[in-house]
Write an enzyme that holds these catalytic residues in place. Structure first.
Site, short mmCIF file in Angstrom:
data_model
loop_
_atom_site.label_atom_id
_atom_site.label_comp_id
_atom_site.label_asym_id
_atom_site.label_seq_id
_atom_site.Cartn_x
_atom_site.Cartn_y
_atom_site.Cartn_z
N PHE A 129 0.85 -1.19 0.00
CA PHE A 129 0.00 0.00 0.00
C PHE A 129 0.89 1.25 0.00
O PHE A 129 1.84 1.34 0.78
CB PHE A 129 -0.93 0.01 1.21
N ASP A 198 1.48 -4.98 8.38
CA ASP A 198 0.31 -4.13 8.22
C ASP A 198 -0.90 -5.06 8.10
O ASP A 198 -0.96 -5.89 7.19
CB ASP A 198 0.46 -3.26 6.96
N TYR A 223 -11.33 0.98 10.28
CA TYR A 223 -12.52 1.43 9.54
C TYR A 223 -12.91 0.48 8.42
O TYR A 223 -13.90 0.71 7.73
CB TYR A 223 -12.33 2.85 9.00
N LYS A 224 -12.17 -0.59 8.21
CA LYS A 224 -12.52 -1.57 7.18
C LYS A 224 -13.37 -2.67 7.81
O LYS A 224 -14.53 -2.46 8.14
CB LYS A 224 -11.25 -2.10 6.52
N ARG A 386 -12.21 -4.17 -7.65
CA ARG A 386 -11.95 -4.78 -6.35
C ARG A 386 -13.25 -4.90 -5.56
O ARG A 386 -13.92 -3.90 -5.29
CB ARG A 386 -10.92 -3.93 -5.59
#
Length: 427
Positions: A129, A198, A223-224, A386
């Site tokens: 990322f 991560d 938040y995912k 995605r």
């Protein structure tokens, strides 16, 4: 050939199906973007209202003590701990993933400098990322170190004698490919390097066992798949063997051993508390705390093992249906092998579909009520449609209907409409 009736039968037998009622999902929407922003748990609005109107509005500054605001980052960290294979007192919810990664990488480099001063290389995947790579790049410039970017299959070979830290994302954000945490951790340690993980695309979706894998540092967002809300605080974990060995670089007052002594010199707290920095966002932390109630409910229904089994069933079903409904029109980017797959399915248009049509296909799906997202590619990697499959609230029928809508977008060529080809700021 799988039918909608088959999927409904699977849903009727799904022990996790009651969890869907714990979320406030818009009518007519199939939400396949929980890997970017989780859905709203029904318990959150009332909790925020109590914090704002009662604790802040009536309790005012007394709520730092009376409502336990000051301890909230550690309490929430303790609730995240079982989801990542950590123990109570080893995780703190604070700051952002980028900030926590800076802390973790800095501490890892400090420890490496103590144990093996000649090691000055951070290794990471080129497809990691971007914020992780930006933080590592900035830190290397600051420290006079080197950031070495590699392909996924080159990880083991990259662990040379000059490597201080291996920094990896457990589940790749673009492809959904999942690393073998224990195997790579063992390889890094055998080569004398530390590992920083991560967990942004893992926590809450796939089982993680940081202590069992002997990992060194880990960070992640909430938040995912944890459904903590936009901008929810991240978290950081440090193995007990490292946590008191050095200062983290952002030595703020919340990480002080006696923050209310107000002394001019810094004395770090013991344990994970020292990885806090400044005042934390209490309203957001409270929302996250309420959101984690969903995982208490899930634990009673089989916990992460059951969530993982359903995640694999949903992603496997979608892969099957895309190949059934849209043969030859997409290339599967996500690993087909379950042990290598996170909780998302990533596709790139191929065959008869125009190159670069992934964004428009995504927008056309959204217009039909199937919300996913898009990640841009480059000359090495194609554009990716995605789609995330959150087992807490998605059904097998949702997956079937999403695949049907994808088929209709392709059949009708809706993706060619100009309105679907106008790029927005957030993709």
């Amino acid at each position: 050939m799988t039918t909608l009736e088959d999927c409904r039968a699977r849903d009727a037998a799904d022990p996790l199906a009651p969890l869907r009622e714990l979320f406030d999902l818009p009518a007519g929407v199939i939400y396949l973007d929980g890997n970017s922003l989780g859905a709203l748990p029904r318990s959150v609005p009332a909790r925020i209202a109590r914090v704002v109107a009662g604790q802040w509005g009536q309790g005012l500054i007394q709520s730092w003590n009376a409502a336990g605001w000051f301890e909230l980052p550690r309490r929430v960290g303790d609730r995240i701990a079982p989801l990542i294979g950590a123990r109570a007192g080893e995780v703190v919810a604070a700051d952002t993933t980028s900030v926590n990664l800076y802390k973790a990488l800095s501490a890892a480099l400090n420890i490496a400098a103590q144990d093996a001063p000649g090691r000055r290389v951070i290794v990471s995947e080129r497809s990691n990322f971007p914020t992780d790579l930006y933080i590592a790049e900035a830190l290397c410039k600051e420290r006079g170190c080197t950031l070495k970017l590699i392909e996924p299959h080159e990880v083991a070979a990259s662990l040379t004698a000059d490597v201080a830290v291996l920094m990896l994302t457990h589940v790749n954000y673009r492809t959904g490919a999942m690393h073998d945490m224990a195997a790579l951790g063992s390889a890094a340690h055998a080569a004398g390097a530390l590992v920083v993980w991560d967990l942004c695309h893992s926590v809450g979706a796939v089982p993680v066992d940081l202590n069992g894998a002997g990992s060194d540092f880990a960070v992640g967002c909430s938040y995912k798949y944890l459904n903590g809300g936009p901008g929810a605080p991240a978290f950081i974990w440090v193995h007990a063997r490292h946590v008191d060995r050095c200062w983290q670089p952002l030595a703020g007052w919340w990480g002080h051993a006696e923050p209310f002594a107000f002394t001019p010199g810094y004395q770090p707290a013991t344990g994970i508390t020292r990885y806090q920095c400044g005042t934390q966002p209490i309203i957001s932390l409270s929302a996250l705390d309420a959101a984690l109630d969903v995982f208490d409910a899930a634990e009673a229904l089989g916990g992460m093992a059951a969530l993982r089994a359903k995640s694999l069933a949903l992603t496997g079903l979608f892969i099957e249906l895309v190949e059934q409904f849209c043969p030859g029109q997409f290339t599967l980017v996500t690993p087909r092998k379950p042990a290598r797959r996170g909780s998302q399915v990533c596709l790139t248009p191929t065959g008869l579909l125009p190159a670069g049509s992934g964004y428009a296909i995504c927008q056309a799906l959204i217009a039909r009520g199937v919300i996913g997202d898009f990640r841009a590619g480059d000359t090495r990697q194609p554009d990716i449609l995605r789609l995330g499959f959150t087992p807490l609230y998605l059904s097998h029928a949702d997956v079937f209907n999403a695949a049907v809508q994808l088929r209709e977008v392709i059949r009708s060529r809706e993706y060619a409409e100009p309105r679907f080809n106008q790029r927005q700021a957030v993709t």
